[in-house]
Structure formats: C-alpha cells, structure tokens
Design an enzyme around this catalytic site. Structure first.
Site, PDB file in Angstrom:
ATOM      1  N   THR A   1       6.301  10.936   4.349  1.00 52.54           N
ATOM      2  CA  THR A   1       6.581   9.784   3.483  1.00 52.54           C
ATOM      3  C   THR A   1       7.135  10.325   2.172  1.00 52.54           C
ATOM      4  O   THR A   1       6.723  11.398   1.714  1.00 52.54           O
ATOM      5  CB  THR A   1       5.345   8.903   3.227  1.00 52.54           C
ATOM      6  OG1 THR A   1       4.873   8.374   4.448  1.00 52.54           O
ATOM      7  CG2 THR A   1       5.625   7.755   2.260  1.00 52.54           C
TER       8      THR A   1
ATOM      9  N   HIS B   1      -2.651   7.814   4.885  1.00 53.39           N
ATOM     10  CA  HIS B   1      -3.010   6.923   5.987  1.00 53.39           C
ATOM     11  C   HIS B   1      -2.688   5.484   5.615  1.00 53.39           C
ATOM     12  O   HIS B   1      -3.404   4.847   4.839  1.00 53.39           O
ATOM     13  CB  HIS B   1      -4.494   7.054   6.309  1.00 53.39           C
ATOM     14  CG  HIS B   1      -4.822   8.315   7.033  1.00 53.39           C
ATOM     15  ND1 HIS B   1      -5.333   9.428   6.414  1.00 53.39           N
ATOM     16  CD2 HIS B   1      -4.679   8.641   8.342  1.00 53.39           C
ATOM     17  CE1 HIS B   1      -5.511  10.395   7.308  1.00 53.39           C
ATOM     18  NE2 HIS B   1      -5.115   9.948   8.486  1.00 53.39           N
ATOM     19  N   GLY B   2      -1.621   4.968   6.212  1.00 50.04           N
ATOM     20  CA  GLY B   2      -1.124   3.661   5.809  1.00 50.04           C
ATOM     21  C   GLY B   2      -2.126   2.541   6.007  1.00 50.04           C
ATOM     22  O   GLY B   2      -2.216   1.632   5.174  1.00 50.04           O
TER      23      GLY B   2
HETATM   24  N1  GLY Z   1       1.885   6.117   4.582  1.00 52.17           N
HETATM   25  C1  GLY Z   1       2.834   6.020   5.593  1.00 52.17           C
HETATM   26  C2  GLY Z   1       2.378   5.294   6.782  1.00 52.17           C
HETATM   27  O1  GLY Z   1       1.200   5.291   7.086  1.00 52.17           O
HETATM   28  O2  GLY Z   1       3.189   4.702   7.448  1.00 52.17           O
END
Ligand code: GLY
Length: 307
Positions: A178, A231-232
């Site tokens: 990311t 962690h999205g």
């Molecule tokens: N932080 C990126 C995702 O989890 O998609």
C-alpha cells in the site's frame, strides 16, 4: 545512499511553506531490499515537492506522489499490485483535500494504470465520493482515462507471491505494501491520498480501507492529513484515518495521534499497520507496528527518509 532504520514512531517539524510525506506500506521488507523501497519513496516525495515548490497544490502533490509509487513495481499499488484469488489485479484508491472536504475514491477497479488519478477525477466531478468495479471503470472511461491490458500491471514478483500463498507455502491475506502521501502547500491546504492492490489472494470484490474516506485516507485543514497502511479490515472497523485526524484536532502531535491509533489497532484487533500524518501547524509524524514502513519527507527545508 544511507537509509536509517526508523524507531516505530517518529516525527518532525516541516518548517517552510510546503511539505510532502509519503509511505511505501507497512510490512516486513527483507533487509537487502529496504534501501530500494526507501529510494522509491524518496523519488516520489521529491517529484511531489518539486511540484509544490513550483506553486502546485497539496492535492496535486499527493496525487503526483502516489502516481509515482503506483508506477514503481516495487510497491503494492498500480503496476506490481498484489493479485486476488483469480490472479487478477483489483485496485483501491482514494484522495481528499482539507479545505472543502472534497474526496474521491475507486475500489475493486481492474484495468487502469493509475487508480489515484481516477479517484482525483471522482473528487473533481463531485457528484459521488466512491465508485466500485464496473461503475468505476465506466466513470474512468467517460472521463478520458485509457484502460490497459491487465497483464501489463502484473509483475513476476506478484505472480510468485500468489503462487506461494495458494500452494500453502506462505501466508495468504495481508502481504504488506500500500502506498500513500500527505502534504500541505503554501496556501495552507492539506491533502491525503492512498492506493493499493489490497490483500494477497483476496476474494474477488474484497475492498480494503485504502479507498474509504475515514479508514484509509482523511484530510481536514483544521486537523491534518492522514494515510494508513496495514490490515484493511481492522482499519475499517476502527476508522483509523479519521481517528488520527481527530486526535490532531484535539491538539495531539501527528506522531502521538498515529501511535495511539496503531496501538489501538494492535490491542483491540490484534492487527498491524502504519500511519503517516501531517497536522494543521506543519508538524509531521508516523507510527507502525510492523517491522518496516518505508517513508520519505521532502519540503522547502530539505528531505529525510527511513523504513
Ligand atoms: N491496507 C490495504 C488493504 O488492506 O487493502
């Protein structure tokens, strides 16, 4: 170039009339590749700082920085993004400016090189904030963006990582990466942008925090600008980007605000990640709970970088 290991949280005072801070994703980049990631961040920060120095806006700067990171195959965004369970790229991205709180995002979008530029077009269009999948593609084409052969976005490294995950030899899910940027300009405008390929081997249609205003990206001139990585699902549940901005609005430094929310993400949800932030007074800061998060800051008073 010497790249320094960064303590898990750090800060600085930008000084000067403009500044941009970028990240190349929280994760665990092997020692021998860390300098490459930092160099990629520095290149992105420099090109954005040049734009700011020539009178460009913070919004132009964060878009420019994130486009540079999307074009760099090292990072999990644009070209080189993580692949979903079908071996396809599905991009998520968003962008926001802090004066009028305009924002734009795209999610689960396939077939475009620079999703952050499409998110910017969503912001400028103004009718909606977030477009998904086929609707996002239709919007992009209507705005003059050219679709690309999806294969041109897929790197050998991304294919290999998917193979490792799908054959059970390595973790599936969040794979690090990311990219994001926060900036302020000579007029006092704050802006933030974030872009990702999301989690490795994700289900088709999975959307993470990066395209969501308040989770992955936030900007308010009265508080500051924030981009998150990690962690999205956890970042969404805790609304991390907005929470960091609210701490800054209440007077916390960017580093303190980032540190508090990264600790909360770890303690409440046992999830890891990172945050970069700039406040309304020009201070910047970052925090991570992962082994690495490459970053670079560039402005009128020089540059700094680390991982
Ligand atoms: N932080 C990126 C995702 O989890 O998609």
């Amino acid at each position: 170039m010497v790249t320094e290991a960064t303590p898990i949280h750090t800060q600085g005072a930008a000084g000067g009339r403009y500044c941009v801070l970028v990240h190349g994703g929280a994760g665990n980049v092997p020692l021998e590749r860390r300098a490459l990631h930092v160099e990629g961040c520095l290149r992105a920060a420099r090109v954005a700082a040049e734009l700011l120095g020539a009178g460009g806006s913070a919004l132009d700067a964060v878009e420019r920085a994130v486009r540079a990171l999307e074009d760099d195959p090292l990072f999990n965004a644009g070209t080189g993004a993580s692949l979903n369970e079908e071996g396809r790229v599905e991009h998520d991205a968003s962008i926001m400016e802090g004066r009028t709180l305009r924002a734009g995002g795209v999610c689960a979008l396939s077939g475009f090189r620079n999703p952050v530029a499409i998110a910017r077009a969503v912001l400028e269009d103004g009718r909606h904030v977030l477009y998904a999948a086929g609707g996002a593609a239709r919007f992009a084409l209507a705005r003059g963006f050219t679709s690309v052969d999806e294969a041109s976005l897929v790197t050998e490294a991304a294919r290999a990582a998917l193979h490792v995950a799908q054959s059970g030899q390595g973790p599936t899910g969040w794979a690090g990466g990311t990219v994001g940027a926060v900036a302020f300009d000579a007029t006092g405008l704050r802006a933030a942008a974030t872009s990702t390929g999301g989690t490795l081997n994700k289900r088709v249609g999975r959307v993470g925090d990066s395209p969501l205003i308040g989770a992955g990206t936030y900007a308010d001139d009265e508080a500051g600008a924030v981009s998150t990585t990690g962690h999205g699902e956890a970042m969404i549940r805790l609304g991390v980007a907005r929470a960091v901005a609210e701490h800054m609005r209440a007077g916390a430094s960017p580093e303190e605000a980032a540190r508090v929310e990264i600790a909360r993400t770890r303690d409440r949800l046992q999830a890891t990640g990172g945050v970069i932030a700039l406040d309304a007074t020009g201070r910047w800061g970052l925090a991570r709970s992962t082994d690495t998060m490459s970053w670079a800051v560039a402005g009128e008073r020089g540059e700094l970088s680390g991982y």
